[in-house]
Motif scaffolding. Structure first.
Motif, PDB file in Angstrom:
ATOM      1  N   VAL A 193     -14.461 -38.932  33.462  1.00  0.00           N
ATOM      2  CA  VAL A 193     -13.171 -38.468  33.986  1.00  0.00           C
ATOM      3  C   VAL A 193     -12.456 -37.511  33.044  1.00  0.00           C
ATOM      4  N   PHE A 194     -13.022 -37.277  31.857  1.00  0.00           N
ATOM      5  CA  PHE A 194     -12.424 -36.338  30.908  1.00  0.00           C
ATOM      6  C   PHE A 194     -13.220 -35.026  30.829  1.00  0.00           C
ATOM      7  N   LYS A 195     -14.220 -34.880  31.689  1.00  0.00           N
ATOM      8  CA  LYS A 195     -15.038 -33.672  31.661  1.00  0.00           C
ATOM      9  C   LYS A 195     -14.974 -32.928  32.982  1.00  0.00           C
ATOM     10  N   GLU A 196     -14.919 -31.601  32.889  1.00  0.00           N
ATOM     11  CA  GLU A 196     -15.005 -30.761  34.077  1.00  0.00           C
ATOM     12  C   GLU A 196     -16.025 -29.656  33.835  1.00  0.00           C
TER      13      GLU A 196
ATOM     14  N   VAL B 207      -9.067 -35.497  34.271  1.00  0.00           N
ATOM     15  CA  VAL B 207      -9.164 -34.166  34.876  1.00  0.00           C
ATOM     16  C   VAL B 207      -9.164 -34.170  36.404  1.00  0.00           C
ATOM     17  N   LEU B 208      -9.395 -35.328  37.035  1.00  0.00           N
ATOM     18  CA  LEU B 208      -9.499 -35.350  38.484  1.00  0.00           C
ATOM     19  C   LEU B 208      -8.168 -34.985  39.132  1.00  0.00           C
ATOM     20  N   ASN B 209      -8.241 -34.215  40.178  1.00  0.00           N
ATOM     21  CA  ASN B 209      -7.049 -33.843  40.939  1.00  0.00           C
ATOM     22  C   ASN B 209      -7.031 -34.706  42.198  1.00  0.00           C
TER      23      ASN B 209
ATOM     24  N   GLY C 146      -8.451 -27.774  39.960  1.00  0.00           N
ATOM     25  CA  GLY C 146      -7.298 -26.884  40.022  1.00  0.00           C
ATOM     26  C   GLY C 146      -7.222 -25.905  38.868  1.00  0.00           C
ATOM     27  N   ARG C 147      -8.243 -25.906  38.000  1.00  0.00           N
ATOM     28  CA  ARG C 147      -8.271 -24.974  36.864  1.00  0.00           C
ATOM     29  C   ARG C 147      -9.449 -24.023  36.997  1.00  0.00           C
TER      30      ARG C 147
END
Length: 429
Positions: free
Chosen positions: A236-239, A254-256, A293-294
């Motif tokens: 959940v901390f990686k995108e 990081v999840l939206n 969203g980034r």
């Protein structure tokens, strides 16, 4: 949704007919949680043969629980070892059986920890397979346990069906308990004793690789090198960029979630008042939205970033699965902690090791692979692996006592506050 672990808080056997009554923390026990009837009269409550807590929890000596469950399944009264078990309470017992958690005695923990330490010392390529059970002491509930998400969801169904709290009328004297579980921000979670022990054992060479089903990021935070870790279900901390594939590790979740809620509302209600951003796409496999969203920060790349979480229906990242498979096949010992090993394809990795398989399992519920742990070594005249029922933190504390000298263990323990400060710094950066 995150679930805060509940504590049963019962120090005696819940079976009223039990002759021993007392249960202490060093003894073997069975803990369960049922769904209480929405309406329980005082007269009905007085006829119960089990002391259910307000939340439907109970704890038993193993032999008492066996009598209870056998009686609940008996077809005639002659086969019922527990007398006066009503039809309603039989249903409660059968529901409780789905959540049963077993805890071995302190003596069994100490004995098996010594054996596990010897197995690790002789191993050339030990791989550890971890599940939700190693994160429960950090504040995340497991799935099938007595305080797990499945149990809480079942409670919610009862509330929706009846409009009542399923546990509000059992005991007039119990303290009021808030039935709604609080969410725990992922940023506030810190590695448990098990996370830290695994990282230390990897540093010392006892463990070569970790395969994890968890997405809480606690293995990475504890210091496990990325090259020695496969997070099968994401982090959940990686995108990740959808164009160039660049990975970004963040200090925050990081999840939206609101974007996924957009599609959930459409599926559940057929409409939504939310405005859909142009870049948002619905995932073809899970039906939700992975976009955070980034945008990608790489020069010349105009890609959008999405989370790395594997939802139900999604396929695992092939490169991550391939690395996990490679090390699973190389393993001469597979140590499984905090997992019932039922989620595919992750669970198939557990049996890929060198034959005859040396399997170590520690969790609080039965698994389909328990018998493999107990297969006998013809030369050593003892089981090749080990099967321990209970909390991973308790087991790993005992294992570490056998793998580190007293001075090394004291030094490592004394450095805990320093490690925690470093974790805080990483999450707040």
């Amino acid at each position: 949704m995150l679930i805060v672990m509940a504590v049963c808080g019962i120090d005696q056997c819940s079976l009223i007919q039990c002759s021993e009554q007392g249960i202490v923390s060093v003894a073997a026990r069975i803990e369960v949680c049922t769904i209480l009837p929405s309406k329980v009269t005082k007269s009905e409550r007085e006829k119960f043969v089990i002391r259910w807590s307000r939340r439907g929890e109970a704890v038993f000596h193993p032999e008492c629980w066996q009598m209870v469950i056998t009686s609940a399944r008996a077809r005639n009264k002659k086969n019922m070892k527990v007398k006066f078990l009503s039809a309603a309470e039989k249903l409660m017992v059968k529901e409780a059986a789905k959540t049963a958690e077993r805890h071995d005695s302190k003596e069994a923990f100490e004995r098996e920890a010594a054996r596990i330490a010897e197995i690790l010392k002789s191993s050339k390529h030990c791989v550890t397979f971890t599940g939700a059970g190693i994160s429960t002491s950090a504040g995340i509930g497991d799935y099938r346990g007595k305080s797990g998400k499945w149990t809480e969801d079942a409670r919610a169904v009862v509330r929706l069906d009846t409009g009542d709290s399923p546990s509000g009328s059992l005991s007039d004297s119990d303290d009021n308990i808030d039935e709604e579980q609080s969410g725990v921000p992922y940023e506030d979670l810190r590695p448990t004793y098990t996370h830290e022990a695994l990282c230390k054992l990897m540093e010392l060479g006892y463990i070569k690789y970790i395969i994890s089903q968890n997405c809480d990021g606690l293995h990475v935070l504890s210091g496990v090198p990325e090259k020695q870790l496969s997070e099968l279900h994401g982090n959940v901390f990686k995108e990740k960029c959808d164009r160039c594939g660049q990975i970004y590790e963040r200090a925050s979740y990081v999840l939206n979630d609101p974007l996924s809620h957009y599609f959930e509302e459409l599926q559940d209600q057929g409409m939504t008042r939310m405005t859909k951003p142009d870049y948002v796409k619905q995932c073809n496999t899970c039906g939700l939205c992975h976009y955070t969203g980034r945008k990608c920060e790489q020069k010349g790349c105009r890609g959008y970033l999405h989370d790395t979480i594997i939802n139900f229906g999604d396929e695992l990242d092939q490169s991550i699965l391939d690395r996990a498979t490679e090390h699973a096949k190389l393993s001469d010992v597979m140590m499984c902690l905090g997992s019932t090993m039922t989620v595919t394809p992750a669970c198939h990795l557990v049996e890929m090791g060198q034959q005859p398989l040396k399997l170590i399992i520690c969790n609080r519920q039965k698994t389909a692979l328990d018998d493999i742990c107990l297969e006998m070594d013809s030369e050593m005249k003892q089981p090749r692996g080990s099967r321990v029922f209970g909390d991973c933190d308790l087991l790993m504390r005992e294992v570490m006592r056998h793998l580190l000298s007293a001075d090394e263990l004291t030094t490592w323990d004394n450095e805990k506050m320093k490690r925690m400060a470093q974790y805080d710094k990483q999450r707040k950066s």
